[in-house]
Design a protein around this motif. Structure first.
Motif, PDB file in Angstrom:
ATOM      1  N   GLU A 126     -18.728 -10.344 -45.603  1.00  0.00           N
ATOM      2  CA  GLU A 126     -17.897 -11.178 -45.203  1.00  0.00           C
ATOM      3  C   GLU A 126     -17.636 -10.859 -43.724  1.00  0.00           C
ATOM      4  O   GLU A 126     -18.051 -10.009 -42.872  1.00  0.00           O
ATOM      5  CB  GLU A 126     -16.665 -10.607 -45.804  1.00  0.00           C
ATOM      6  N   VAL A 127     -17.501 -12.164 -43.060  1.00  0.00           N
ATOM      7  CA  VAL A 127     -17.275 -12.412 -41.530  1.00  0.00           C
ATOM      8  C   VAL A 127     -15.977 -11.505 -41.084  1.00  0.00           C
ATOM      9  O   VAL A 127     -15.053 -11.993 -41.573  1.00  0.00           O
ATOM     10  CB  VAL A 127     -17.293 -13.689 -41.176  1.00  0.00           C
ATOM     11  N   LYS A 128     -16.144 -10.790 -40.301  1.00  0.00           N
ATOM     12  CA  LYS A 128     -14.864  -9.958 -39.681  1.00  0.00           C
ATOM     13  C   LYS A 128     -14.565 -10.618 -38.447  1.00  0.00           C
ATOM     14  O   LYS A 128     -13.118 -10.774 -38.379  1.00  0.00           O
ATOM     15  CB  LYS A 128     -15.317  -8.633 -39.320  1.00  0.00           C
ATOM     16  N   ARG A 129     -15.347 -11.137 -37.543  1.00  0.00           N
ATOM     17  CA  ARG A 129     -14.962 -11.800 -36.376  1.00  0.00           C
ATOM     18  C   ARG A 129     -16.048 -12.483 -35.707  1.00  0.00           C
ATOM     19  O   ARG A 129     -16.981 -12.100 -35.749  1.00  0.00           O
ATOM     20  CB  ARG A 129     -14.464 -10.760 -35.471  1.00  0.00           C
ATOM     21  N   SER A 130     -15.660 -13.541 -34.982  1.00  0.00           N
ATOM     22  CA  SER A 130     -16.894 -14.324 -34.507  1.00  0.00           C
ATOM     23  C   SER A 130     -16.458 -14.719 -33.004  1.00  0.00           C
ATOM     24  O   SER A 130     -15.224 -14.542 -32.576  1.00  0.00           O
ATOM     25  CB  SER A 130     -16.863 -15.746 -35.217  1.00  0.00           C
ATOM     26  N   TRP A 131     -17.675 -14.875 -32.027  1.00  0.00           N
ATOM     27  CA  TRP A 131     -17.539 -15.064 -30.912  1.00  0.00           C
ATOM     28  C   TRP A 131     -18.262 -16.368 -30.461  1.00  0.00           C
ATOM     29  O   TRP A 131     -19.504 -16.440 -31.019  1.00  0.00           O
ATOM     30  CB  TRP A 131     -17.961 -13.906 -29.806  1.00  0.00           C
ATOM     31  N   GLU A 132     -17.820 -17.299 -29.583  1.00  0.00           N
ATOM     32  CA  GLU A 132     -18.665 -18.257 -29.434  1.00  0.00           C
ATOM     33  C   GLU A 132     -19.161 -18.105 -27.822  1.00  0.00           C
ATOM     34  O   GLU A 132     -18.194 -17.834 -26.925  1.00  0.00           O
ATOM     35  CB  GLU A 132     -18.057 -19.742 -29.218  1.00  0.00           C
ATOM     36  N   THR A 133     -20.446 -18.311 -27.342  1.00  0.00           N
ATOM     37  CA  THR A 133     -20.918 -18.027 -26.074  1.00  0.00           C
ATOM     38  C   THR A 133     -21.237 -19.159 -25.391  1.00  0.00           C
ATOM     39  O   THR A 133     -20.987 -20.109 -25.896  1.00  0.00           O
ATOM     40  CB  THR A 133     -22.048 -16.944 -26.066  1.00  0.00           C
ATOM     41  N   ASN A 134     -21.633 -19.181 -24.141  1.00  0.00           N
ATOM     42  CA  ASN A 134     -21.970 -20.319 -23.402  1.00  0.00           C
ATOM     43  C   ASN A 134     -23.485 -20.285 -23.321  1.00  0.00           C
ATOM     44  O   ASN A 134     -24.209 -20.960 -22.393  1.00  0.00           O
ATOM     45  CB  ASN A 134     -21.309 -20.481 -22.111  1.00  0.00           C
ATOM     46  N   ILE A 135     -24.178 -19.624 -24.118  1.00  0.00           N
ATOM     47  CA  ILE A 135     -25.952 -19.737 -24.142  1.00  0.00           C
ATOM     48  C   ILE A 135     -26.423 -20.531 -25.119  1.00  0.00           C
ATOM     49  O   ILE A 135     -26.099 -20.358 -26.269  1.00  0.00           O
ATOM     50  CB  ILE A 135     -26.325 -18.243 -24.498  1.00  0.00           C
ATOM     51  N   ARG A 136     -27.181 -21.577 -24.589  1.00  0.00           N
ATOM     52  CA  ARG A 136     -27.762 -22.527 -25.487  1.00  0.00           C
ATOM     53  C   ARG A 136     -28.839 -21.711 -26.393  1.00  0.00           C
ATOM     54  O   ARG A 136     -29.947 -21.217 -25.737  1.00  0.00           O
ATOM     55  CB  ARG A 136     -28.566 -23.555 -24.777  1.00  0.00           C
ATOM     56  N   ALA A 187     -25.230  -8.742 -52.642  1.00  0.00           N
ATOM     57  CA  ALA A 187     -24.189  -9.702 -52.149  1.00  0.00           C
ATOM     58  C   ALA A 187     -25.089 -10.685 -51.657  1.00  0.00           C
ATOM     59  O   ALA A 187     -25.955 -10.735 -51.168  1.00  0.00           O
ATOM     60  CB  ALA A 187     -23.350  -8.953 -50.971  1.00  0.00           C
ATOM     61  N   ARG A 188     -24.106 -11.830 -51.485  1.00  0.00           N
ATOM     62  CA  ARG A 188     -24.650 -13.061 -50.724  1.00  0.00           C
ATOM     63  C   ARG A 188     -23.210 -13.720 -49.908  1.00  0.00           C
ATOM     64  O   ARG A 188     -22.356 -13.571 -50.315  1.00  0.00           O
ATOM     65  CB  ARG A 188     -25.075 -14.292 -51.616  1.00  0.00           C
ATOM     66  N   LEU A 189     -23.501 -14.395 -48.999  1.00  0.00           N
ATOM     67  CA  LEU A 189     -22.727 -15.273 -47.967  1.00  0.00           C
ATOM     68  C   LEU A 189     -23.221 -16.576 -47.875  1.00  0.00           C
ATOM     69  O   LEU A 189     -24.323 -16.664 -47.222  1.00  0.00           O
ATOM     70  CB  LEU A 189     -22.153 -14.222 -46.879  1.00  0.00           C
ATOM     71  N   GLU A 190     -22.394 -17.396 -47.801  1.00  0.00           N
ATOM     72  CA  GLU A 190     -22.700 -18.885 -47.359  1.00  0.00           C
ATOM     73  C   GLU A 190     -22.101 -18.740 -46.027  1.00  0.00           C
ATOM     74  O   GLU A 190     -20.870 -18.950 -45.564  1.00  0.00           O
ATOM     75  CB  GLU A 190     -21.812 -19.829 -48.382  1.00  0.00           C
TER      76      GLU A 190
END
Length: 466
Positions: free
Chosen positions: A369-379, A313-316
């Motif tokens: 496949e991407v199931k879910r994403s989270w954005e943090t405040n960590i640089r 499998a592959r994912l962009e």
């Protein structure tokens, strides 16, 4: 030779002059003999008549002597020049010979020096290997000595004390009751109380000291990936198989497989697989019989099936930075870091929209496949590395400081993060890879040619804020 020539010429001139002054008339007599009469001018006549001729002869002799002297002088100069040239050639030859001899001697000394340096380097490498081996043995003995939890040791001491009391106490029934109360405590509960339970998913409490398992023996091993599959599938490989990738280079494709940790420590791979596409950096991971990694110079993620030895499998990865856009602080093109924990497969990266902040995505381990994403405040470029435990992201503050910390935690269950301070040691001062193995409850790390592990201690589930 020139002097003889001058004498001959002089005689010739004088004889010519004599012929002008001597007369030899001849006559015959009856005795058949020839008679000659000489008539010679007197001195006065000669001097008066021959003065001009004598002056001419002297002049010609002077010219001849000058000519002879010049010829003799040129020949002498030529001979002297030849002799001087010969002497100078001999001196120059001697100098050239000395220089050649000196160059040869210098070359021989240099060759001897390089041979000695090579031998010394070999001895240093052998000594270093012995030191690493002894360090590994010392750590192993230390772990064996401290393997049993302190609570279990206390329970054993309590049982021995009760046995002694039973021998001395006739009221054996009371002893049996006490023994039953003690032995009802299972070993799993003791381990849980010590924070080492196998199924609990509490917050990270502490890490053990780094334990050395192997040191790379070439420059390609300065940094890389090494790990074991926490959920290996049936096949030629197991969860005891050790995998390794040296990621120094432009076309990294070799995946080394070792039968177990012992063979890994000895450096004897049982197989070497060649990946179909090159690896980008140290962000690869293993899970359920597949290697997951980032393709070089792209945001493409690949799943490589270890049994069929082919891409499955592959994912962009959408909008993910790559090849130096959002790496960890140590660099190394670590833009995308793949991780595994009790909850599955994760991608740790950043995007232009997130402006360098860490983005977490949970991936399907089969289709990717991407199931879910989270954005943090960590640089992302302010931390040295990151890993996942029980759905929580943990970041390492420094990759070079010998005594640093796990400084951030982000909980995907609540979408909240916080600053923490869990001690972390970079014993070899260049930690380029940190991955968690939930089956072993260990962190696997690659620290400046050294492949090491850390024991992980988690708190009780629910004991810390979620």
């Amino acid at each position: 030779m020139w002097r003889e020539l001058a004498l001959c010429l002089s005689c010739l001139v004088l004889s010519t002059y004599g012929q002008e002054s001597a007369h030899l008339p001849g006559s015959n007599n009856h005795t058949a003999k020839c008679q000659y009469t000489f008539t010679v001018d007197n001195s006065e006549q000669v001097s008066c008549r021959g003065a001009p001729e004598m002056e001419g002869v002297k002049s010609r002799l002077t010219l001849l002597e000058a000519l002879v002297n010049r010829l003799l002088g040129g020949e002498g100069a030529a001979r002297e020049g030849a002799r001087e040239g010969a002497r100078e050639g001999a001196r120059e030859g001697a100098r050239e010979g000395a220089r050649a001899g000196s160059d040869k001697a210098t070359q021989e000394v240099y060759i001897q020096y390089m041979e000695e340096k090579k031998q010394l380097n070999k001895q240093v490498q052998e000594l270093q290997m012995k030191v690493d081996h002894l360090s590994l043995e010392a750590e192993t003995l230390k772990q064996r000595a401290c393997h049993q939890p302190q609570d279990a040791v206390g329970v054993r001491a309590q049982l021995q004390d009760l046995n002694q009391r039973a021998v001395n106490n006739p009221s054996f029934a009371a002893y049996q009751e006490m023994k039953a109360d003690v032995t009802e405590i299972p070993a799993s509960r003791l381990l849980k109380d010590a924070g080492q339970n196998d199924k609990g998913c509490g917050e990270l409490v502490s890490l053990g000291d780094p334990v050395l398992h192997r040191k790379a023996d070439s420059i390609t091993g300065k940094y890389g990936v090494w790990l074991q599959d926490p959920e290996a599938v049936d096949g030629p490989y197991s969860n005891r198989t050790v995998w390794r990738i040296d990621t120094v280079g432009n076309d990294v494709r070799q995946l080394f497989a070792y039968e177990d940790m012992e063979q890994f420590a000895k450096g004897f791979p049982m197989k070497v697989l060649v990946l179909p596409e090159a690896v980008e950096s140290t962000g690869a991971t293993l899970y359920r019989g597949s290697l997951y990694y980032q393709r070089r110079r792209s945001r493409t993620l690949l799943r490589y099936d270890l049994i069929s030895e082919s891409l499955a499998a592959r994912l962009e990865l959408p909008h993910a930075g790559f090849h130096g856009q959002h790496p960890y602080s140590w660099g190394g093109y670590t833009d995308i870091d793949l991780a595994v924990d009790e909850q599955g497969l994760w991608a740790i990266y950043s995007t232009s929209k997130a402006k360098g902040a860490i983005v977490l995505s949970r991936l399907d381990p089969v289709s990717m496949e991407v199931k879910r994403s989270w954005e943090t405040n960590i640089r992302k470029n302010t931390v040295a590395n990151a890993f996942m435990i029980c759905g929580r992201l943990y970041t390492v503050a420094s990759y070079t400081a010998p005594d640093t910390t796990i400084n951030h935690m982000f909980n995907t269950a609540t979408g909240q993060g916080k600053a923490i301070a869990v001690a972390f040691k970079n014993r070899y001062r260049y930690n380029s890879m940190v991955d968690y193995n939930h089956a072993q409850r260990k962190l696997y790390a690659w620290d400046n040619f050294h492949m090491i592990t850390y024991d992980v201690r988690l708190g009780r589930p629910g004991s810390a804020s979620q």
